[in-house]
Design an enzyme around this catalytic site. Structure first.
Site, mmCIF file in Angstrom:
data_model
loop_
_atom_site.group_PDB
_atom_site.id
_atom_site.type_symbol
_atom_site.label_atom_id
_atom_site.label_comp_id
_atom_site.label_asym_id
_atom_site.label_seq_id
_atom_site.Cartn_x
_atom_site.Cartn_y
_atom_site.Cartn_z
ATOM 1 N N GLU A 27 0.866 -1.189 0.000
ATOM 2 C CA GLU A 27 0.000 0.000 0.000
ATOM 3 C C GLU A 27 0.895 1.230 0.000
ATOM 4 O OE1 GLU A 27 -2.884 0.570 3.148
ATOM 5 O OE2 GLU A 27 -3.412 2.551 2.359
ATOM 6 N N ASP A 65 4.907 5.052 3.538
ATOM 7 C CA ASP A 65 4.613 6.481 3.499
ATOM 8 C C ASP A 65 5.854 7.213 3.998
ATOM 9 O OD1 ASP A 65 3.324 9.157 3.796
ATOM 10 O OD2 ASP A 65 1.490 8.012 3.509
ATOM 11 N N ASP A 77 10.377 6.826 0.135
ATOM 12 C CA ASP A 77 9.721 6.979 -1.153
ATOM 13 C C ASP A 77 9.429 5.611 -1.762
ATOM 14 O OD1 ASP A 77 8.998 7.545 -3.783
ATOM 15 O OD2 ASP A 77 10.406 9.200 -3.957
ATOM 16 N N ASP A 94 -1.910 11.946 -3.536
ATOM 17 C CA ASP A 94 -1.941 13.409 -3.679
ATOM 18 C C ASP A 94 -2.373 13.760 -5.107
ATOM 19 O OD1 ASP A 94 -0.649 14.342 -1.050
ATOM 20 O OD2 ASP A 94 0.722 12.800 -1.767
ATOM 21 N N ASP A 126 -10.686 10.886 -5.080
ATOM 22 C CA ASP A 126 -11.873 11.743 -5.076
ATOM 23 C C ASP A 126 -11.657 12.933 -6.005
ATOM 24 O OD1 ASP A 126 -9.879 12.860 -3.430
ATOM 25 O OD2 ASP A 126 -11.371 14.148 -2.443
ATOM 26 N N THR A 177 -11.379 6.051 3.964
ATOM 27 C CA THR A 177 -10.100 6.563 4.456
ATOM 28 C C THR A 177 -10.289 8.008 4.940
ATOM 29 O OG1 THR A 177 -9.189 7.661 2.500
ATOM 30 C CG2 THR A 177 -9.011 5.241 2.572
ATOM 31 N N ARG A 178 -9.274 8.493 5.645
ATOM 32 C CA ARG A 178 -9.351 9.849 6.182
ATOM 33 C C ARG A 178 -9.488 10.883 5.056
ATOM 34 N NH1 ARG A 178 -6.197 12.547 11.087
ATOM 35 N NH2 ARG A 178 -6.689 10.539 12.021
ATOM 36 N N PHE A 179 -8.669 10.781 4.026
ATOM 37 C CA PHE A 179 -8.741 11.739 2.920
ATOM 38 C C PHE A 179 -10.048 11.597 2.150
ATOM 39 C CE2 PHE A 179 -5.005 14.373 2.105
ATOM 40 C CZ PHE A 179 -4.222 13.987 3.172
ATOM 41 N N GLU A 180 -10.518 10.382 2.048
ATOM 42 C CA GLU A 180 -11.787 10.164 1.359
ATOM 43 C C GLU A 180 -12.909 10.891 2.093
ATOM 44 O OE1 GLU A 180 -12.906 6.057 1.295
ATOM 45 O OE2 GLU A 180 -14.398 6.358 -0.279
HETATM 46 C C1 LIG Z 1 -3.533 12.399 0.134
HETATM 47 S S1 LIG Z 1 -2.708 11.331 1.244
HETATM 48 C C2 LIG Z 1 -3.819 9.941 1.394
HETATM 49 C C3 LIG Z 1 -3.573 9.127 2.620
HETATM 50 C C4 LIG Z 1 -4.516 7.929 2.829
HETATM 51 N N1 LIG Z 1 -4.365 6.946 1.769
HETATM 52 C C5 LIG Z 1 -5.941 8.361 2.937
HETATM 53 O O1 LIG Z 1 -6.711 8.120 1.983
HETATM 54 O O2 LIG Z 1 -6.310 8.946 3.962
HETATM 55 C C6 LIG Z 1 -1.419 10.682 0.224
HETATM 56 C C7 LIG Z 1 -0.304 10.055 1.017
HETATM 57 O O3 LIG Z 1 0.625 9.470 0.110
HETATM 58 C C8 LIG Z 1 1.928 9.680 0.601
HETATM 59 N N2 LIG Z 1 2.847 9.554 -0.544
HETATM 60 C C9 LIG Z 1 2.783 10.235 -1.710
HETATM 61 N N3 LIG Z 1 3.759 9.847 -2.536
HETATM 62 C C10 LIG Z 1 4.472 8.892 -1.884
HETATM 63 C C11 LIG Z 1 5.616 8.126 -2.222
HETATM 64 N N4 LIG Z 1 6.221 8.259 -3.402
HETATM 65 N N5 LIG Z 1 6.092 7.255 -1.317
HETATM 66 C C12 LIG Z 1 5.482 7.118 -0.118
HETATM 67 N N6 LIG Z 1 4.385 7.817 0.260
HETATM 68 C C13 LIG Z 1 3.890 8.697 -0.609
HETATM 69 C C14 LIG Z 1 1.863 11.049 1.241
HETATM 70 O O4 LIG Z 1 2.875 11.241 2.207
HETATM 71 C C15 LIG Z 1 0.479 11.025 1.878
HETATM 72 O O5 LIG Z 1 0.518 10.555 3.210
#
Ligand SMILES: C[S@@+](CC[C@H](N)C(=O)[O-])C[C@H]1O[C@@H](n2cnc3c(N)ncnc32)[C@H](O)[C@@H]1O
Length: 274
Positions: free
Chosen positions: A100, A125, A152, A175, A211, A248-251
């Site tokens: 994930e 993450d 990353d 993102d 979303d 999810t939280r962002f959702e």
């Molecule tokens: C918009 S948030 C969504 C978090 C969660 N999935 C949710 O729906 O609540 C996107 C997450 O992806 C992580 N992320 C983005 N690109 C990444 C990468 N290349 N490697 C690891 N994490 C990454 C960001 O740090 C962030 O926590």
């Protein structure tokens, strides 16, 4: 190889050092963001490149710091790009492993792990509070099938995961990078899919959700056009939200704003001659 996978532009996060406090008191000369550049004795994981995540000020709560201190040595994985991981050794079993990417605070990850204890989840993450939160949740919920990776995901996939090692890939609410000049930072693009395909077993399912409708359309377009993936939906469109994916939280934040959520379920096709 594309800029997204290789170009020298932005730094990778700093690794956690087991046993060292994760409370960030900035040392003289240390950058403002813990995810920012520091001298790196370990080498290649510190490369500079376009990245799909935003640097964030990381305020770690006492509970998250405690979970990181106690549990990181056993359940954490620093993405140092230095070795290929033995997933059986990492999890202590031979269960299928799903990656994930971008678990945020990890609530949905923990719920999915609890609902399916026979599947291991490697959750990656860059966000330190989220890592502490997920470790704490796994501990309190008695989960043995979650491992948390710091760094990353591109480097994890490229340098540390063996070909054909993953049984699935989840990317929930990545993102969205809505501005046109930032579209190059979106995770789901052809070069990323080509890399991911090499790490996925034939038949493995890639599950994305977003979303942000323009990003959903882009995901559908690039996944549909990619020769290594096929849509599980007969009509070639978005999937109905599967019952196994928790909110999810962002959702939740997106739904509060009236956004429409789209799920995509694509399957890794059998290998072609590479
Ligand atoms: C918009 S948030 C969504 C978090 C969660 N999935 C949710 O729906 O609540 C996107 C997450 O992806 C992580 N992320 C983005 N690109 C990444 C990468 N290349 N490697 C690891 N994490 C990454 C960001 O740090 C962030 O926590």
């Amino acid at each position: 190889m594309s800029d997204f996978l290789n170009a020298p532009e932005a730094p990778s996060p700093t690794p956690h050092t087991p046993g060292v406090s994760v409370r960030h008191t900035r040392a003289k000369g240390e950058p403002r963001f813990p995810d920012g550049p520091r001298a790196d004795p370990a080498g290649s994981h510190f490369e500079r490149r376009i990245r799909s995540f935003q640097p964030r000020r990381s305020r770690v709560t006492a509970g998250q710091a405690d979970a990181l201190q106690r549990l990181w040595p056993a359940w954490g994985l620093d993405i140092d790009g230095q070795r290929v991981i033995d997933l059986g050794e990492l999890f202590g079993n031979d269960s299928p492993v799903v990656l994930e990417i971008g678990f945020g605070m990890g609530e949905a990850t923990a719920r999915m792990a609890a609902a399916d204890p026979d599947t291991d989840i490697l959750a990656v993450d860059v966000h330190t509070p989220g890592q502490g939160n997920l470790l704490g949740l796994a501990d309190r919920m008695g989960l043995s099938n979650v491992r948390v990776a710091n760094g990353d995901a591109i480097i994890l996939l490229r340098e540390m995961l063996a070909p054909d090692s993953l049984d699935g890939l989840r990317v929930y609410f990545p993102d969205p990078w809505p501005k046109k000049r930032h579209h190059k930072r979106r995770l789901i693009q052809p070069e990323f899919l080509t890399l991911a395909a090499t790490r996925l077993k034939p038949g493995a399912v890639v599950h994305c959700a977003t979303d942000w409708e323009p990003y959903a359309e882009q995901m559908l377009q690039v996944l549909s056009a990619h020769p290594d993936f096929e849509n599980t939906q007969a009509d070639g469109g978005f999937a109905a939200r599967p019952a196994f994916r928790p909110l999810t939280r962002f959702e939740g934040q997106g739904l509060d704003k009236g956004h429409v959520v789209n799920d995509l379920l694509f399957r890794r096709v059998p290998h072609r001659d590479r």
